[in-house]
Design a protein around this motif. Structure first.
Motif, PDB file in Angstrom:
ATOM      1  N   ILE A  18       0.854  -1.192   0.000  1.00 54.01           N
ATOM      2  CA  ILE A  18       0.000   0.000   0.000  1.00 54.01           C
ATOM      3  C   ILE A  18       0.883   1.233   0.000  1.00 54.01           C
ATOM      4  O   ILE A  18       1.827   1.334   0.787  1.00 54.01           O
ATOM      5  N   LEU A  73      -8.017  -6.014  -1.399  1.00 53.67           N
ATOM      6  CA  LEU A  73      -7.502  -5.165  -2.482  1.00 53.67           C
ATOM      7  C   LEU A  73      -8.649  -4.566  -3.290  1.00 53.67           C
ATOM      8  O   LEU A  73      -8.658  -3.365  -3.599  1.00 53.67           O
ATOM      9  N   ARG A  74      -9.623  -5.386  -3.640  1.00 57.53           N
ATOM     10  CA  ARG A  74     -10.744  -4.915  -4.457  1.00 57.53           C
ATOM     11  C   ARG A  74     -11.637  -3.930  -3.705  1.00 57.53           C
ATOM     12  O   ARG A  74     -12.091  -2.934  -4.269  1.00 57.53           O
ATOM     13  N   GLN A  77      -9.358  -0.463  -2.540  1.00 58.22           N
ATOM     14  CA  GLN A  77      -8.642   0.332  -3.539  1.00 58.22           C
ATOM     15  C   GLN A  77      -9.251   1.735  -3.632  1.00 58.22           C
ATOM     16  O   GLN A  77     -10.446   1.895  -3.859  1.00 58.22           O
ATOM     17  N   ARG A  87      -3.486   3.474  -2.505  1.00 54.16           N
ATOM     18  CA  ARG A  87      -3.197   2.752  -3.742  1.00 54.16           C
ATOM     19  C   ARG A  87      -2.642   1.393  -3.337  1.00 54.16           C
ATOM     20  O   ARG A  87      -1.641   1.305  -2.616  1.00 54.16           O
ATOM     21  N   ILE A  88      -3.291   0.346  -3.794  1.00 56.03           N
ATOM     22  CA  ILE A  88      -2.986  -1.006  -3.314  1.00 56.03           C
ATOM     23  C   ILE A  88      -2.663  -1.942  -4.474  1.00 56.03           C
ATOM     24  O   ILE A  88      -3.305  -1.891  -5.524  1.00 56.03           O
ATOM     25  N   GLN A  89      -1.679  -2.794  -4.269  1.00 54.39           N
ATOM     26  CA  GLN A  89      -1.368  -3.848  -5.223  1.00 54.39           C
ATOM     27  C   GLN A  89      -0.786  -5.032  -4.463  1.00 54.39           C
ATOM     28  O   GLN A  89      -0.435  -4.923  -3.289  1.00 54.39           O
TER      29      GLN A  89
END
Length: 243
Positions: A18, A73-74, A77, A87-89
């Motif tokens: 994040i 994450l979904r 976000q 901002r997440i990945q």
């Protein structure tokens, strides 16, 4: 600072990276807040965030399973977190705690030599484990090479957090006790509250105990009064025992 790369396909995994976090928030508060908002999606193994300049505005949240991480994450976000959209990945680097559990852990020195031979250097996203080891020698001991015992601070028994909270009952489960805690010490402490029946230490597992009262109302009073009470710098963690 790492940016989310839309063109790079990172496989789903249990660790979320994040960034774009509010840099004015203190690290302890940031970690607690992240744990609070992400724990709704599943069991969290750890939250990593660091004070160093190159790590500001970033954190890693490590879940127990991939489904929980994917759902988080979904759902999270772009979530406004302390006035900034997260901002997440998925993390590019597998967390040591996950690697140890699935048998793929490589000690830090061997991993470094392997990466030097391959000529691969991760520049965009930093490795949270290397940062943790640099900031805290005890972390390196837990997840990498073991430092001398003199460098490891005594933290007492690590809390064993139950998977799901037990319903209120007359028996309390006490954790994070110092290893030299005694039954007499706990009896004196818990006997301040009416209804104490028994205190049982677990010899094979130092740092935990069971405290029994006559009913759940009396156990609840004791739990609320002594929650977080310090014994030799160890904060007690008290929950209802599972039956």
């Amino acid at each position: 600072m790492a940016e989310i790369s839309q063109g790079e396909d990172i496989p789903p995994n249990m660790t979320l990276y994040i960034n774009n976090l509010n840099e004015k928030i203190k690290i302890d508060q940031l970690k607690k807040s992240l744990h609070a908002v992400f724990s709704q999606f599943g069991k969290i193994l750890d939250v990593l965030a660091f004070k160093t300049l190159k790590h500001k505005g970033q954190a890693w949240v490590i879940f127990e399973d991939v489904n929980s991480a994917t759902n988080a994450l979904r759902r999270m976000q772009g979530f406004p977190f302390y006035d900034k959209e997260m901002r997440i990945q998925y993390a590019k680097t597998k967390s040591d705690i996950i690697a140890k559990s699935d048998g793929t852990f490589v000690p830090r020195e061997k991993r470094k030599k392997h990466e030097e031979k391959g000529g691969k250097k991760r520049k965009e996203q930093l490795d949270p484990n290397q940062a943790a080891a640099a900031l805290n020698p005890a972390y390196a001991g837990a997840y990498g090479a073991t430092p001398p015992l003199s460098q490891i601070p005594y933290l007492g028994a690590r809390p064993i957090v139950p998977e799901a909270p037990a319903p209120p009952n007359s028996i309390l489960f006490v954790q994070n006790l110092p290893h030299d805690a005694t039954t007499m010490m706990l009896q004196m402490l818990f006997n301040q509250y009416p209804g104490l029946k028994d205190v049982r230490m677990v010899e094979t597992k130092p740092g935990i105990a069971f405290v029994e009262y006559e009913n759940e109302m009396q156990s609840t009073v004791a739990m609320q009064a002594l929650q977080g009470f310090k014994i030799q710098q160890n904060q007690m963690l008290i929950t209802y025992a599972k039956k």
